[in-house]
Design an enzyme around this catalytic site. Structure first.
Site, short mmCIF file in Angstrom:
data_model
loop_
_atom_site.label_atom_id
_atom_site.label_comp_id
_atom_site.label_asym_id
_atom_site.label_seq_id
_atom_site.Cartn_x
_atom_site.Cartn_y
_atom_site.Cartn_z
CE LYS A 51 1.15 2.76 3.45
NZ LYS A 51 -0.16 2.26 3.92
CD GLN A 95 -1.33 -0.95 5.59
OE1 GLN A 95 -0.65 0.05 5.78
NE2 GLN A 95 -1.84 -1.24 4.40
CG ASP A 118 -4.49 6.08 5.73
OD1 ASP A 118 -3.78 6.46 4.78
OD2 ASP A 118 -4.47 4.93 6.19
#
Ligand SMILES: NC(=O)c1ccc[n+]([C@@H]2O[C@H](COP(=O)([O-])OP(=O)(O)OC[C@H]3O[C@@H](n4cnc5c(N)ncnc54)[C@H](OP(=O)(O)O)[C@@H]3O)[C@@H](O)[C@H]2O)c1
Length: 285
Positions: A51, A95, A118
């Site tokens: 990412k 994460q 997210d």
């Protein structure tokens, strides 16, 4: 006729190229995507590194906070709260999954919704439920973009989403059923009786389980669109939820695994980071 392959690597590359051009046209404003990784899980480390690499390629800055697997809930929350309050950080990605013993939701909900790249805070998920604009979870958005890009009919179609997590299954089901998209959606999970029969009704299947080849060819209606989100690591490499070789002979459209939803997730993350910066008033976007 074999299924049309919905190539997520190609669409992701196209969208990242377009994003890079858009940022260049805006004079490459400094936009920072922060990643938070707790513990030393190998796949999570590789996801975060990928990412960050792809963020740099489109012209985003990144910042990384790594905490040990032994970090306390308070330590993780303090690290995220610091990023949340930093005006130089526009997007924050924690994460998941966090190591056992750490609760993700109190950490996620420290994110201001406009930095929630997210799309996983209660506020962001609530906006999807209400049909309000906001940052949408990356994997579900990537699924929708793949279906749209390949011209898969959605309105009036029957969709079955396999999996009901807040990360993938539930938001995907909501996006498919939303006003204007208009699929009729069934959410299936580990307690669904006769899963095969439920799947056979579907014009669109999105599978987000993580059980290798749980979607077999005899459970797919001829011509259906099948999107594979699940990831299982086997000795032979990464395997999806879908029995790819057999299902491609039956389905109308099919994503590969790898090379389908994974790359789309990253493209959507980068797009969300830019949208986050725009929401925070970064000029030119
Ligand atoms: N491609 C990508 O970009 C991407 C992104 C995120 C995640 N993933 C992968 O997608 C998968 C799902 O992720 P997640 O975070 O949603 O996982 P999760 O929270 O573990 O959810 C899995 C879902 O699958 C259901 N399930 C488990 N076994 C089942 C079975 N035998 N039959 C029917 N349903 C079953 C579970 O049902 P219950 O609710 O009843 O337990 C649950 O709803 C994982 O493999 C993950 O690695 C891929």
């Amino acid at each position: 006729v074999a299924a049309e392959i919905m190539d997520g690597s190609a669409l992701s590359a196209l969208r990242r190229e377009q994003l890079g051009k858009r940022l260049a046209a805006a004079g490459n404003p400094p936009i920072c995507l922060a990643t938070v990784l707790v513990g030393d899980d190998g796949p999570s480390q590789r996801y975060v590194a990928s990412k960050q690499r792809q963020a740099a390629q489109v012209g985003l800055l990144s910042q990384h906070v790594a905490l040990p697997a032994t970090a306390s809930q308070a330590a993780v929350e303090a690290a995220v709260a610091e990023l949340a309050g930093d005006p130089g950080v526009h997007g924050i990605l924690v994460q998941l999954p966090l190591p056992a013993g750490l609760a993700p939701n109190p950490v996620i909900d420290l994110l201001p919704p406009e930095k929630d790249v997210d799309g996983l805070t209660a506020a962001s998920l609530g906006r999807i439920v209400r049909g309000e604009p906001g940052l949408v979870p990356c994997t579900p958005r990537g699924v929708m973009l793949l279906l749209e890009h390949h011209g898969v009919p959605i309105a009036g179609q029957r969709a079955v989403v396999l999996g009901r997590s807040t990360l993938v299954g539930l938001p995907t089901a909501l996006l498919l059923a939303t006003k204007g998209t208009d699929a009729t959606v069934t959410i299936a999970h580990s307690r669904t009786p006769d899963l095969q029969a439920v799947l056979r009704e579907a014009d669109i299947i999105v599978s987000a389980v993580g059980v290798a080849r749980i979607v077999t060819a005899d459970a797919v209606k001829p011509g259906a669109a099948v999107v594979d989100v699940g990831v299982s690591r086997t000795e032979a490499g990464i395997v999806g939820d879908v029995d790819f070789e057999a299902v491609r002979e039956v389905a109308g459209w099919l994503t590969p695994m790898p090379g389908g939803t994974g790359p789309m997730t990253v493209a959507c993350l980068l797009e969300n980071a830019v949208e986050a910066a725009r929401l925070q008033g970064v000029a030119g976007l």
